[in-house]
Design an enzyme around this catalytic site. Structure first.
Site, PDB file in Angstrom:
ATOM      1  N   ARG A   1       0.867  -1.184   0.000  1.00  0.00           N
ATOM      2  CA  ARG A   1       0.000   0.000   0.000  1.00  0.00           C
ATOM      3  C   ARG A   1       0.903   1.233   0.000  1.00  0.00           C
ATOM      4  O   ARG A   1       2.125   1.108   0.033  1.00  0.00           O
ATOM      5  CB  ARG A   1      -1.012   0.001   1.163  1.00  0.00           C
ATOM      6  N   GLY A   2       0.262   2.417  -0.027  1.00  0.00           N
ATOM      7  CA  GLY A   2       1.033   3.654  -0.182  1.00  0.00           C
ATOM      8  C   GLY A   2       1.036   4.012  -1.663  1.00  0.00           C
ATOM      9  O   GLY A   2       1.340   3.155  -2.505  1.00  0.00           O
TER      10      GLY A   2
ATOM     11  N   ARG B   1      -7.460  -0.138  -6.630  1.00  0.00           N
ATOM     12  CA  ARG B   1      -7.664   0.955  -5.664  1.00  0.00           C
ATOM     13  C   ARG B   1      -7.828   2.258  -6.455  1.00  0.00           C
ATOM     14  O   ARG B   1      -6.979   2.590  -7.284  1.00  0.00           O
ATOM     15  CB  ARG B   1      -6.484   1.046  -4.682  1.00  0.00           C
TER      16      ARG B   1
ATOM     17  N   GLN C   1      -1.732   1.814   9.947  1.00  0.00           N
ATOM     18  CA  GLN C   1      -0.476   1.971   9.202  1.00  0.00           C
ATOM     19  C   GLN C   1       0.550   2.763  10.019  1.00  0.00           C
ATOM     20  O   GLN C   1       1.748   2.617   9.820  1.00  0.00           O
ATOM     21  CB  GLN C   1      -0.721   2.707   7.869  1.00  0.00           C
TER      22      GLN C   1
ATOM     23  N   ASP D   1      -2.183  11.033  -1.758  1.00  0.00           N
ATOM     24  CA  ASP D   1      -2.565  10.019  -2.755  1.00  0.00           C
ATOM     25  C   ASP D   1      -2.932  10.642  -4.081  1.00  0.00           C
ATOM     26  O   ASP D   1      -2.880   9.991  -5.123  1.00  0.00           O
ATOM     27  CB  ASP D   1      -3.727   9.177  -2.225  1.00  0.00           C
TER      28      ASP D   1
ATOM     29  N   ASN E   1      -5.704  12.283   0.953  1.00  0.00           N
ATOM     30  CA  ASN E   1      -4.742  11.469   1.717  1.00  0.00           C
ATOM     31  C   ASN E   1      -5.524  10.677   2.763  1.00  0.00           C
ATOM     32  O   ASN E   1      -6.741  10.837   2.909  1.00  0.00           O
ATOM     33  CB  ASN E   1      -3.666  12.354   2.356  1.00  0.00           C
ATOM     34  N   LYS E   2      -4.813   9.829   3.474  1.00  0.00           N
ATOM     35  CA  LYS E   2      -5.434   8.918   4.437  1.00  0.00           C
ATOM     36  C   LYS E   2      -6.452   9.633   5.325  1.00  0.00           C
ATOM     37  O   LYS E   2      -6.202  10.740   5.808  1.00  0.00           O
ATOM     38  CB  LYS E   2      -4.325   8.279   5.295  1.00  0.00           C
TER      39      LYS E   2
END
Ligand code: MRU
Length: 353
Positions: free
Chosen positions: A50-51, A91, A200, A241, A251-252
């Site tokens: 991920r990332g 994703r 994470q 992202d 982003n997250k």
């Protein structure tokens, strides 16, 4: 200058891709072999990897692996499309995946047009994926250099999710800046948001910081506000992202909340991302597709049920931070201060064209 380790989340051996299974960290360092493009797609979707930058790189290798496995059957174009679509549909939010796959696709089409031999097509595709990997690593080192200048000699830095070596080709984006500052001798303490639901922060960022010997404390996501209000945080630094035309950043989930806190308490809020994370074809943050993941990720933790079975949960994986909440964006080509559409377009055109 301090000596740091160089953690790598993937390796290629004899045209075979291996990745660290990020679901098993920090308890176990397991390397998983991804034998075909379906394995790669599943690894991205299920978040073994991920990332944003890393899923682009792994997606690119996945495309090369897929073409290698099917090149003997003659239907290369049809198979190529299928491989591209399957990897792309894993994703939706991180634009790096689309960016890397488009680059692989263009390379593939050109090789076919040039009537290259099968073996050469495969070699060239693996080389292209390797270039994407190398470019990302060097971009991270550059961002580390530009970004660490912004970090005071002694600072407590809050970060969210994992933006380190495990999220990239190595070193990291926001965590890369922290690494560079620490490598340069700065007295850094990192506050690591645990980052529910997938943790994470506490599983991956804390693991990387522990490996590097960088001082850190894990905090629950909901303690950030109190710590900031007590003056315990000098700055916030996060990854991205997708950064769109007007400078809004996906982003997250939880990043937006931090940006509001930073604004309220007048501390810097930095976003660190390579130029492969910019998407100028999407006008504003509200146009970004936001991944919604299974509610079980919220209702379980480490395999244990932590909520009533009957209760429903909401699990948006990302949120949008508006451009005006961002102090600066740090890229491998320099800084964008005053984040807005005009500055972003000037910056990218000026530097890239
Ligand atoms: O769902 P994840 O773990 O893939 O989300 C990762 C993030 O949100 C990171 O902050 C982002 O991808 C930048 S990583 C360098």
């Amino acid at each position: 200058m301090r000596k740091l380790k160089d953690i790598k989340p993937l390796k290629l051996e004899n045209y075979t891709l291996y990745v660290i299974n990020q679901l098993k960290l920090p308890n176990e360092l397991e390397w998983v072999k991804l034998e075909n493009y379906i394995d790669v797609a599943k690894a991205i979707k299920n978040m073994l990897v991920r990332g944003a930058p890393l899923i682009g790189i792994v997606g690119a290798y996945g495309f090369a692996v897929g073409i290698k496995n099917c090149i003997e059957n003659g239907k290369v174009m049809e198979n190529g499309k299928e491989i591209y679509e399957t990897l792309l549909n894993t994703r939706p939010t991180a634009v790096n995946l689309q960016w890397a796959l488009e680059r692989m696709w263009n390379k593939f089409e050109n090789l076919l047009k040039e009537n290259k031999e099968k073996e050469e097509i495969v070699n060239e595709l693996f080389k292209e994926a390797y270039r994407i990997e190398l470019e990302d690593y060097h971009a991270n080192k550059m961002m580390g250099g530009y970004g660490q200048v912004l970090i005071p000699e002694k600072a407590t830095v809050l970060t969210h999710c994992n933006t380190g070596a495990l999220a990239t080709a190595g070193w990291g984006t926001a965590l890369g800046v922290i690494r560079s500052a620490y490598e340069n001798g700065k007295d850094i303490t990192v506050l690591v948001d645990e980052t529910r639901p997938y943790l994470q922060g506490s599983r991956l960022t804390a693991w990387e910081l522990k490996e590097e010997g960088i001082p850190h404390y894990i905090i629950t996501d909901n303690s950030a506000g109190f710590l900031i209000s007590k003056g315990k945080v000098d700055l916030i630094i996060v990854g991205a992202d997708r950064i769109v035309a007007n400078g809004d950043v996906a982003n997250k989930i939880g990043t937006y909340t931090l940006s509001v806190l930073a604004k309220e308490h007048n501390i810097p809020f930095y976003v660190v991302a390579p130029t492969s994370t910019f998407d100028l074809t999407t006008p504003t943050g509200k146009d970004i597709p936001i991944e919604v993941r299974d509610e079980r990720e919220v209702k379980t933790c480490g395999g244990c049920e932590i909520a009533p079975e009957q209760s429903k949960a909401i699990n948006y994986s990302f949120d949008i931070t508006p451009a005006e909440n961002i102090t600066a964006i740090i890229t491998e080509k320099g800084l964008i201060n005053e984040v807005n559409e005009k500055n972003i377009k000037n910056f990218l055109n000026y530097k890239i064209n």
